[in-house]
Motif scaffolding. Structure first.
Motif, short mmCIF file in Angstrom:
data_model
loop_
_atom_site.label_atom_id
_atom_site.label_comp_id
_atom_site.label_asym_id
_atom_site.label_seq_id
_atom_site.Cartn_x
_atom_site.Cartn_y
_atom_site.Cartn_z
N CYS A 95 0.84 -1.21 0.00
CA CYS A 95 0.00 0.00 0.00
C CYS A 95 0.87 1.25 0.00
O CYS A 95 0.59 2.21 -0.73
CB CYS A 95 -0.92 0.02 1.21
N MET A 96 1.92 1.26 0.81
CA MET A 96 2.77 2.45 0.90
C MET A 96 3.58 2.63 -0.38
O MET A 96 3.72 3.76 -0.87
CB MET A 96 3.70 2.36 2.12
N ARG A 97 4.10 1.55 -0.95
CA ARG A 97 4.84 1.68 -2.22
C ARG A 97 3.96 2.28 -3.30
O ARG A 97 4.37 3.17 -4.04
CB ARG A 97 5.38 0.32 -2.67
N GLU A 98 2.72 1.79 -3.38
CA GLU A 98 1.79 2.31 -4.39
C GLU A 98 1.43 3.77 -4.09
O GLU A 98 1.33 4.59 -5.01
CB GLU A 98 0.54 1.44 -4.48
N ALA A 99 1.24 4.11 -2.83
CA ALA A 99 0.93 5.49 -2.47
C ALA A 99 2.09 6.41 -2.85
O ALA A 99 1.87 7.49 -3.41
CB ALA A 99 0.64 5.60 -0.97
N LEU A 100 3.31 5.98 -2.59
CA LEU A 100 4.48 6.78 -2.96
C LEU A 100 4.54 6.96 -4.48
O LEU A 100 4.87 8.05 -4.97
CB LEU A 100 5.76 6.14 -2.44
N ARG A 101 4.21 5.90 -5.23
CA ARG A 101 4.19 6.01 -6.70
C ARG A 101 3.12 7.02 -7.14
O ARG A 101 3.37 7.87 -7.98
CB ARG A 101 3.90 4.65 -7.33
N GLN A 102 1.93 6.92 -6.56
CA GLN A 102 0.83 7.79 -6.96
C GLN A 102 1.07 9.25 -6.58
O GLN A 102 0.48 10.14 -7.18
CB GLN A 102 -0.49 7.29 -6.38
N CYS A 103 1.90 9.49 -5.58
CA CYS A 103 2.19 10.87 -5.17
C CYS A 103 3.22 11.53 -6.07
O CYS A 103 3.57 12.69 -5.85
CB CYS A 103 2.62 10.90 -3.71
N ASP A 104 3.71 10.81 -7.06
CA ASP A 104 4.58 11.39 -8.08
C ASP A 104 5.82 12.06 -7.50
O ASP A 104 6.15 13.19 -7.85
CB ASP A 104 3.77 12.38 -8.93
N LEU A 105 6.48 11.34 -6.60
CA LEU A 105 7.72 11.85 -6.00
C LEU A 105 8.89 11.50 -6.91
O LEU A 105 8.81 10.54 -7.68
CB LEU A 105 7.93 11.21 -4.63
N ASP A 106 9.98 12.24 -6.78
CA ASP A 106 11.13 11.89 -7.59
C ASP A 106 11.67 10.53 -7.13
O ASP A 106 11.48 10.12 -5.99
CB ASP A 106 12.20 12.98 -7.60
N GLU A 107 12.33 9.85 -8.05
CA GLU A 107 12.75 8.46 -7.82
C GLU A 107 13.66 8.31 -6.60
O GLU A 107 13.50 7.37 -5.82
CB GLU A 107 13.47 7.92 -9.07
N GLU A 108 14.59 9.22 -6.42
CA GLU A 108 15.52 9.12 -5.29
C GLU A 108 14.77 9.23 -3.96
O GLU A 108 14.98 8.43 -3.05
CB GLU A 108 16.59 10.21 -5.38
#
Length: 128
Positions: A95-108
């Protein structure tokens, strides 16, 4: 002078942390793979959302809202009433990995946060 943990600013301050929490709980509340972890939460997620927001604010280097309201987080102690094994840890992390992806943060930043969340989630396991 740089803050000890600059992630709070990098994620977008309060609005960014709130967005991450909202997206995280939406995924947990709606994705079939998260059924086990969702069952460990109350039906109404408002309190869970607010506590996670407050905790993450300080954890990411922003205002220590959780500590101001509740004292030291004592994460492991506060999670002991809930059976957390590998499956629950993995569901929470997905859930957190997907949330981080959806929040469009830079890769680093996304990778740094994923690594930190992963260590914390693993630490909270209390079941074989």
């Amino acid at each position: 002078m740089e803050t000890v943990n600059p992630h709070y600013e990098k994620i977008g301050g309060e609005p960014g942390v709130r967005k991450l929490v909202e997206v995280f709980y939406h995924i947990m509340d709606t994705h079939p793979m998260a059924t086990g972890i969702r069952q460990l939460h109350p039906e109404n997620l408002d309190s869970s959302k607010e506590k996670l927001f407050m905790f993450l604010s300080g954890w990411l280097g922003g205002p220590p809202l959780y500590i101001e309201a509740y004292g030291h987080p004592r994460l492991r102690q506060r999670h002991l009433p809930f059976p957390i094994g590998d499956a629950e840890r993995d569901q929470w992390m997905e859930c957190m990995r997907e949330a981080l992806r959806q929040c469009d943060l830079d890769e680093e930043l996304r990778q740094q946060l994923t690594d930190s969340f992963s260590k914390t989630a693993d630490f909270l396991r209390n079941q074989e």
